[in-house]
Design a protein around this motif. Structure first.
Motif, short mmCIF file in Angstrom:
data_model
loop_
_atom_site.label_atom_id
_atom_site.label_comp_id
_atom_site.label_asym_id
_atom_site.label_seq_id
_atom_site.Cartn_x
_atom_site.Cartn_y
_atom_site.Cartn_z
N ASP A 107 0.82 -1.21 0.00
CA ASP A 107 0.00 0.00 0.00
C ASP A 107 0.85 1.25 0.00
N ASN A 108 1.99 1.19 0.69
CA ASN A 108 2.84 2.38 0.75
C ASN A 108 3.37 2.76 -0.62
N ASN A 109 3.60 1.77 -1.47
CA ASN A 109 4.15 2.06 -2.78
C ASN A 109 3.10 2.65 -3.72
N ARG A 110 1.88 2.78 -3.25
CA ARG A 110 0.82 3.27 -4.11
C ARG A 110 0.41 4.71 -3.76
N ALA A 111 1.10 5.32 -2.84
CA ALA A 111 0.75 6.70 -2.48
C ALA A 111 0.84 7.60 -3.70
N ALA A 112 -0.18 8.41 -3.91
CA ALA A 112 -0.24 9.24 -5.11
C ALA A 112 0.16 10.67 -4.80
N GLY A 113 0.38 11.45 -5.88
CA GLY A 113 0.64 12.86 -5.71
C GLY A 113 2.10 13.19 -5.69
N GLY A 114 2.41 14.49 -5.71
CA GLY A 114 3.78 14.93 -5.83
C GLY A 114 4.43 15.29 -4.53
N THR A 115 3.76 15.18 -3.42
CA THR A 115 4.36 15.52 -2.13
C THR A 115 4.62 14.25 -1.35
N GLU A 116 5.50 14.38 -0.36
CA GLU A 116 5.86 13.22 0.45
C GLU A 116 4.65 12.79 1.27
N ALA A 117 4.19 11.56 1.03
CA ALA A 117 3.07 11.03 1.81
C ALA A 117 3.62 10.44 3.10
N THR A 118 3.01 10.77 4.21
CA THR A 118 3.56 10.34 5.49
C THR A 118 3.58 8.83 5.63
N GLU A 119 2.70 8.13 4.90
CA GLU A 119 2.65 6.68 5.07
C GLU A 119 3.70 5.94 4.23
N ILE A 120 4.45 6.65 3.40
CA ILE A 120 5.46 5.98 2.58
C ILE A 120 6.56 5.42 3.48
N THR A 121 6.89 4.18 3.28
CA THR A 121 7.95 3.53 4.04
C THR A 121 9.25 3.62 3.26
N ARG A 122 10.25 4.21 3.88
CA ARG A 122 11.58 4.26 3.26
C ARG A 122 12.54 3.42 4.08
N TYR A 123 13.54 2.89 3.38
CA TYR A 123 14.58 2.11 4.03
C TYR A 123 15.92 2.83 3.88
N ARG A 124 16.76 2.68 4.87
CA ARG A 124 18.09 3.29 4.81
C ARG A 124 19.02 2.32 4.10
N VAL A 125 19.23 2.58 2.83
CA VAL A 125 20.09 1.75 1.98
C VAL A 125 21.27 2.61 1.55
N PRO A 126 22.37 2.56 2.28
CA PRO A 126 23.48 3.45 1.97
C PRO A 126 24.12 3.14 0.62
N VAL A 127 24.66 4.17 0.01
CA VAL A 127 25.38 4.04 -1.26
C VAL A 127 26.74 4.69 -1.09
N THR A 128 27.79 3.97 -1.48
CA THR A 128 29.15 4.51 -1.42
C THR A 128 29.82 4.29 -2.76
N ASP A 129 31.06 4.74 -2.84
CA ASP A 129 31.82 4.52 -4.08
C ASP A 129 32.21 3.05 -4.24
N GLY A 130 31.95 2.26 -3.22
CA GLY A 130 32.29 0.84 -3.30
C GLY A 130 31.30 0.01 -4.07
N GLN A 131 30.17 0.63 -4.49
CA GLN A 131 29.19 -0.11 -5.29
C GLN A 131 29.20 0.40 -6.74
N PRO A 132 29.17 -0.50 -7.70
CA PRO A 132 29.06 -0.08 -9.10
C PRO A 132 27.77 0.70 -9.31
N SER A 133 27.83 1.75 -10.10
CA SER A 133 26.62 2.53 -10.36
C SER A 133 26.62 3.04 -11.78
N LYS A 134 25.44 3.43 -12.21
CA LYS A 134 25.26 3.98 -13.55
C LYS A 134 24.37 5.21 -13.40
N GLY A 135 24.86 6.36 -13.83
CA GLY A 135 24.13 7.60 -13.66
C GLY A 135 24.85 8.50 -12.66
#
Length: 679
Positions: A42-70
Motif C-alpha cells: 500500500d505504501n508504494n501506491r501513495a499518489a501525488g507529488g508531495t511526500e506522503a507520510t505513510e510511505i515507508t523508506r529504508y536506509r540503503v546506503p550508497v558509497t563509491d564501493g558499489q558499481p553505479s550507472k548515472g
C-alpha cells in the motif's frame, strides 16, 4: 491489488508453500528457488507529488564501493540487489534499461550483490563482476554484468575467465581474485544488508529507499519513480542540495523490514505447523541404499538431493548419529532431485546405477563423492567418479545415463515424499516421525532417543528387532499432520481435503485429446519447462491407451515464475493451436518437451516452422505482441479463483485434484473412481 499482481502473488504463494524452508536449519529445508514477492504494498501506491507520510523508506546506503550507472546527484537513486544466475534478474533487465533511457541523468542505478545459496555459479560470477569493477571501474563492471546475463547458463570458471579475457582484464589478477574470493567480504556485506532489510529474494529494488520487489513491469517502476521525482524536485527547490538529496531522504529510513499489514476487515489467521509427534506410515517398498543393520531399532529415511546445499550441510550430523548410536540406527536413502537443480536428476540416476551394480558400499562411496563435488555434477564428472570407484561396468553405466532406466525409482521416491508433505530437502523420517531441514544434532538426538525408548519397549513385549520398524509405523498417518492453531477451524491450506472437488470452468477453446463427450474430463495444468511435466508424458499416453474416448484431456497452461522461458513457450503453443488445431498443438507440445532446455525464441520459431502449415509471419507477430498472454494468465487465474494451490503438473479429474508426476496406477484409480460416480 490488480489482476496482474494477483496472478503473480498466487504463483509466489504456491512457490513459497513448496519451497520456503530452513535457510538457518530450523524448519523445513527449502526447495531452492528464486523467490520474489512481485507486488507493491500500500505504501508504494501513495499518489501525488508531495511526500506522503505513510510511505515507508529504508536506509540503503550508497558509497563509491558499489558499481553505479548515472550521476551521483541524480534525483532518484535505484539500489538493485541482484545476482547473475537468477532468471528473474535477467528478465527485469529490459525494464531497468528502459528506466535509464527514459529518465536519463535524473536516475542512477546502484548494484549490490545478493547471490542466492542454491545458484551454485552466482557467487563466483559476483566475484568476477566485482573484480572487473576493481580493475576498470563502473564501465568494466557493467560490461561484465551484461556479459554474464547474456550467458546466464554458461557461468563456469572457464566461462568467467573467457569473459575476463574478452574484456581485456588483467587475467593474473582476475584468476587470483577467483581463487582467493577476494571480494567475498563486500559481497557478504551486500547480502547482510539485503537480509537486514527483508529483501531475501532477487531482484529487489529500493527507489529512493522505497522498496519494490521482483521483476516488475516498467509501469510499476514508473509509478514509484515519477512520484519520487516530483518529491525530489520539491526538496531541491526548497533548498536541499542535489548531492545531499539521497542521503537526506534515507537518513531516517527503516533498517529492518516493515511489519506486515493485516488485510482490511480481516484478522490475521494463524497457520498450523507440522505435528512433530506425528508418525507416518512410510513403507520400505522396493530396494533402497542402506547404511546400518536390518534389525536396527531406529530407521531413518533420508529424502535428499545431491545438488542441494542444505543436504550437504547435514552430512556431518548424520555421521554423528552413527557415531553416537552405532547399530541401533540405520539410514535408508530416498531420491528427491529438485526441479531447479539442473544436474541433480542425472546425478541421482547415476547413483542408482552404481547401487544396482555394486550395492550399498559403492553407493555410499559414490554418494560421498557427489556431495564433495556438488558444483561438478555434469555428465563427464559423473562418469569420472564412477570410473574411480572401480568395479563399475562403464558401458552399462553410460547406457543408464543415456536412457531413462532409473527414472521410475526416482519418481516413486518423490511420490512417497510428496504424500507425506516432505517436498523440500533434506527431510528425514525417524521411525516415521518427520524432521525437516538441515537440523543440528540435538534435534536428531531428541527424536532418536524417544524412538529408541519406544522401540525397546516393543522388543521387551516380544516384537523381534527386525520387525520393530513395521510395528512402529503400523498405525501411522498417510497424509500430512498439523498442529491446530488456537481458534483456527478451517483446514490447513497446504493440506487440502483429498476428496475436495474444484469448480474450474472449461475454456471455450483449448487444446484437447480424447472423446468430445467423454464422461471423465482431465484438466492438465502444466509447464513446458518443468521436468516433472515432461516425465509424466508416458503415463498420460498410458491413460489414453487404457481409457480411450471415455476420457478427455484438456491442456491448460501454468508456467511457473522461475521458469524463464515457460510463459513464451505457452504463448507459442496457443498460436500453433489457433492456426492448426489440437492435432498440430500436440505435435508442437511433444517437440517442446523433447527440447525442454532449448525454448528460446529462435528455437520456438524453428519448431513451429518444422511442423508445416504454420504461417510464420503470424506466429512471430503473435509472440511479438503477446497475443496469447492473456489466455495463459487466465489459465493461471482459473486455479486461483477455484481456491486451489498447485504445482506442476497438476490434474483435475472431474474436479478432483491429482498433483505431480504420479504413476499410472494413481491415474487409473482416480479415473475409475470418477467413472463409477458418473455411471
Amino acid at each position: 491489488m490488480n489482476k496482474g499482481t494477483a496472478i503473480v502473488a498466487i504463483l509466489i504463494a504456491f512457490v513459497g508453500g513448496l519451497a520456503i524452508g530452513n535457510l538457518l536449519g530450523s524448519s523445513n529445508s527449502p526447495e531452492d528457488v528464486s523467490i520474489v514477492e512481485a507486488r507493491l504494498d500500500d505504501n508504494n501506491r501513495a499518489a501525488g507529488g508531495t511526500e506522503a507520510t505513510e510511505i515507508t523508506r529504508y536506509r540503503v546506503p550508497v558509497t563509491d564501493g558499489q558499481p553505479s550507472k548515472g550521476p551521483k546527484n541524480a534525483l532518484v537513486t535505484v539500489v538493485e540487489f541482484s545476482e547473475f544466475e537468477c532468471p528473474f534478474c535477467k528478465r527485469v533487465l529490459p525494464t531497468t534499461s528502459r528506466v535509464i533511457q527514459e529518465y536519463g541523468d535524473r536516475v542512477r542505478v546502484v548494484w549490490r550483490n545478493n547471490p542466492l545459496p542454491f545458484h551454485q555459479n552466482a557467487r563466483p560470477a559476483a566475484t568476477a563482476a566485482m573484480e572487473a569493477f576493481a580493475q576498470g571501474g563502473a564501465d568494466k563492471f557493467w560490461a561484465m554484468h551484461d556479459k554474464l546475463f547474456e550467458n546466464q547458463r554458461a557461468l563456469s570458471r572457464e566461462d568467467l575467465e573467457r569473459y575476463g579475457t574478452q574484456l581485456g582484464l588483467d587475467m593474473a589478477r582476475f584468476r587470483q581474485a577467483l581463487d582467493n574470493n577476494t571480494h567475498n567480504a563486500k559481497i557478504q556485506q551486500d547480502q547482510q544488508l539485503a537480509a537486514q532489510l527483508g529483501a531475501r529474494g532477487t531482484p529487489a529494488f529500493f527507489i529512493n529507499g522505497v522498496q519494490l520487489m521482483g521483476a516488475q513491469p516498467f509501469e510499476r517502476f514508473k509509478e514509484v519513480i515519477d512520484r519520487e521525482l516530483a518529491h525530489a524536485e520539491q526538496l531541491v527547490q526548497s533548498g536541499t542540495p542535489r548531492d545531499r538529496l539521497y542521503a537526506n531522504l534515507i537518513q531516517n529510513g527503516r533498517t529492518t523490514p516493515a511489519p506486515a499489514k493485516a488485510a482490511k476487515n480481516k484478522a490475521p489467521s494463524a497457520r498450523r505447523q507440522p505435528d512433530p509427534a506425528a508418525v507416518y506410515k512410510v513403507e520400505l517398498a522396493g530396494n533402497h541404499p542402506q547404511k546400518g543393520p536390518d534389525d536396527a531399532l531406529v530407521t531413518i529415511i533420508e529424502v535428499s538431493d545431491f545438488e542441494c546445499p542444505f543436504c550437504s550441510r547435514v552430512l556431518p550430523t548424520v555421521s554423528q548419529v552413527f557415531e553416537e548410536y552405532g547399530n541401533d540406527v540405520r539410514v535408508m536413502w530416498f531420491h528427491n532431485p529438485l526441479p531447479f537443480h539442473r544436474n541433480a536428476p542425472l546425478a541421482h540416476r547415476a547413483s542408482i546405477e552404481v547401487f544396482e551394480q555394486a550395492g550399498d558400499e559403492k553407493f555410499w562411496a559414490y554418494h560421498d563423492k557427489l556431495f564433495e563435488n556438488q558444483r561438478a555434477l555434469q555428465r563427464e564428472d559423473l562418469e569420472g567418479y564412477a570410473q574411480a570407484l572401480g568395479g563399475i561396468n562403464m558401458g552399462r553405466f553410460r547406457a543408464a545415463l543415456d536412457g531413462e532406466k532409473h527414472q521410475e525409482t526416482i519418481t516413486k521416491d518423490q511420490s512417497v515424499a510428496r504424500r507425506f508433505g516432505a517436498t523440500g530437502t533434506p527431510s528425514f523420517f525417524i521411525n516415521g516421525r518427520n524432521l525437516r531441514g538441515a537440523q543440528p544434532f540435538a534435534a536428531f538426538k531428541r527424536v532418536i532417543d524417544e524412538e529408541l525408548e519406544r522401540a525397546r519397549a516393543l522388543v521387551r513385549s516380544g516384537t523381534p528387532r527386525s520387525q520393530v520398524y513395521a510395528a512402529a509405523i503400523r498405525e501411522g498417518a498417510t497424509s500430512p499432520q498439523y498442529l491446530e492453531a488456537p481458534g483456527q477451524q478451517a483446514p490447513e491450506r497446504n493440506a487440502p481435503d483429498p476428496d475436495q472437488r474444484y469448480e474450474i470452468p472449461l475454456p471455450a477453446k483449448a487444446p484437447s485429446a480424447g472423446g468430445a463427450n467423454a464422461k471423465v474430463v482431465i484438466q492438465e495444468f502444466s509447464d513446458f519447462q518443468c521436468p516433472f511435466c515432461s516425465r509424466v508424458l508416458p503415463t498420460l499416453n498410458q491413460v489414453k491407451e487404457r481409457f480411450g474416448n471415455r476420457v478427455r484431456i484438456i491442456w491448460r497452461n501454468y508456467p511457473l515464475p522461475f521458469h524463464s522461458e515457460a510463459h513464451l513457450a505457452a504463448q507459442a503453443s496457443l498460436e500453433v493451436f489457433r492456426q492448426g488445431g489440437s492435432g498440430t498443438f500436440w505435435k508442437f507440445h511433444d517437440k517442446l518437451f523433447e527440447n525442454q532446455r532449448e525454448l528460446q525464441r529462435p528455437k520456438l520459431e524453428e519448431y513451429a516452422a518444422g511442423l508445416g502449415g504454420i504461417n510464420m509471419a503470424e506466429f512471430r507477430a503473435a509472440l511479438d505482441s503477446e497475443r496469447h498472454k492473456a489466455a495463459v494468465d487466465a489459465d493461471i487465474a482459473a486455479v486461483r479463483e477455484a481456491g486451489a494451490r498447485i504445482g506442476t503438473p497438476s490434474f483435475f479429474i472431474n474436479g478432483k485434484l491429482l498433483q505431480g508426476a504420479q504413476p499410472f496406477t494413481a491415474f487409473e484409480s482416480a479415473i475409475n473412481e470418477a467413472l463409477e460416480k458418473v455411471n
